[in-house]
Design a protein around this motif. Structure first.
Motif: not given
Length: 315
Positions: A83-90
């Motif tokens: 799951l990709e989180i914006k501005n953070i990564g997977k």
């Protein structure tokens, strides 16, 4: 806004698995004849659904809107629940069966993940409990060794605040979330006194992440100029470099000078210190001048006593 502070430490978080969650899982296992592969995709999808639901409740923006169009055949080859989180990564959302004692992490996903989150289902698959997380890239970890779910929120918030800044994007007018124009922090009088207007791009960011800097709030400022003044927009990506000034100033709402002993450090991509400066009594700012070439990476650290804030950049 992130919801981070609770009256007590939550050790888990239970989420109902609605008919919508099961419909999505069914869609992703379509055309898979192998029963075991189909079951794996189904459970992985439910795990991602649960974590996505939880993060959405906590104010994090994710990129899972294209899940219905995922390639089921590829999902059958790789045990994937990312799951990709914006501005953070997977992050990886790993399903845990009701009677399991360990979180298991497949070999193919033990890199390029910000965290591994354990999601345990009940026997009827009507609910999922987020048990906790780990950042260790191990084959398996006992469930009792997981970090609590509340710590995941703190961990992701710090990751988001210190996400790598792409300077090439800045030169094209695309700015990283959280970075502001000078006018959004400093008043006109401060601007005229403290800043020269001879830079192509200048952005700033308040550094006030909870426990960092012992409660002292400062402003990190980055000023950019292409070495070739005619290189702008897309042309910049293929030639030339850039002159950079990294500066720290006090938060104008809280102080007129920096705390003495504050250290500003610039390191290269290998972690080797390139330059550093330490604030003295009554200093209004400290700064470091550097030059960088295309694809070069560097790190900025702001250090005060035992506290440190890190910000990564790539040109």
């Amino acid at each position: 806004m992130k919801i981070m502070n609770f009256n007590h430490k939550q050790t888990s978080f239970t989420i109902p698995l609605s008919s919508k969650a099961h419909e999505k899982a069914n869609q992703r296992r379509q055309r898979i004849s192998n029963t075991e592969d189909g079951k794996k995709i189904y459970l992985n999808t439910l795990a991602v659904y649960a974590v996505n639901y939880y993060l959405d409740c906590m104010g994090f923006e994710t990129n899972w809107s294209n899940a219905d169009n995922s390639n089921s055949w590829m999902l059958s080859l790789i045990d994937l629940a990312d799951l990709e989180i914006k501005n953070i990564g997977k992050i990886e959302c790993r399903p845990v069966l009701p009677d399991a004692e360990y979180l298991e992490i497949p070999t193919e996903i033990r890199t390029d993940r910000t965290a591994y989150v354990a999601v345990q289902f009940n026997h009827a698959l009507r609910s999922a409990k987020i048990l906790g997380f780990t950042t260790q890239q191990l084959a398996k970890i006992h469930l009792s060794q997981l970090q609590p779910i509340d710590d995941l929120l703190d961990y992701l918030t710090v990751k988001e605040a210190t996400a790598k800044v792409n300077i090439r994007e800045w030169m094209k007018g695309v700015f990283t979330e959280g970075w502001l124009n000078l006018e959004e922090i400093f008043n006109p009088r401060e601007l005229s006194f403290r800043f020269a207007r001879n830079f192509n791009v200048t952005k700033c960011k308040k550094i006030d992440i909870g426990l960092h800097l012992n409660g002292k709030s400062v402003v990190l400022i980055v000023k950019l100029n292409p070495k070739n003044k005619e290189i702008v927009d897309e042309k910049y990506q293929n030639q030339g470099g850039i002159d950079i000034i990294v500066q720290v100033q006090p938060d104008p709402e809280k102080s007129v000078s920096l705390p003495p002993g504050l250290k500003l450090v610039v390191s290269d991509e290998n972690g080797q210190e390139v330059d550093s400066v330490i604030s003295r009594q009554h200093d209004n700012w400290v700064d470091i001048k550097l030059s960088a070439e295309l694809n070069e990476e560097f790190c900025v650290e702001i250090i005060l006593d035992e506290s440190k804030v890190t910000q990564d950049f790539v040109v």
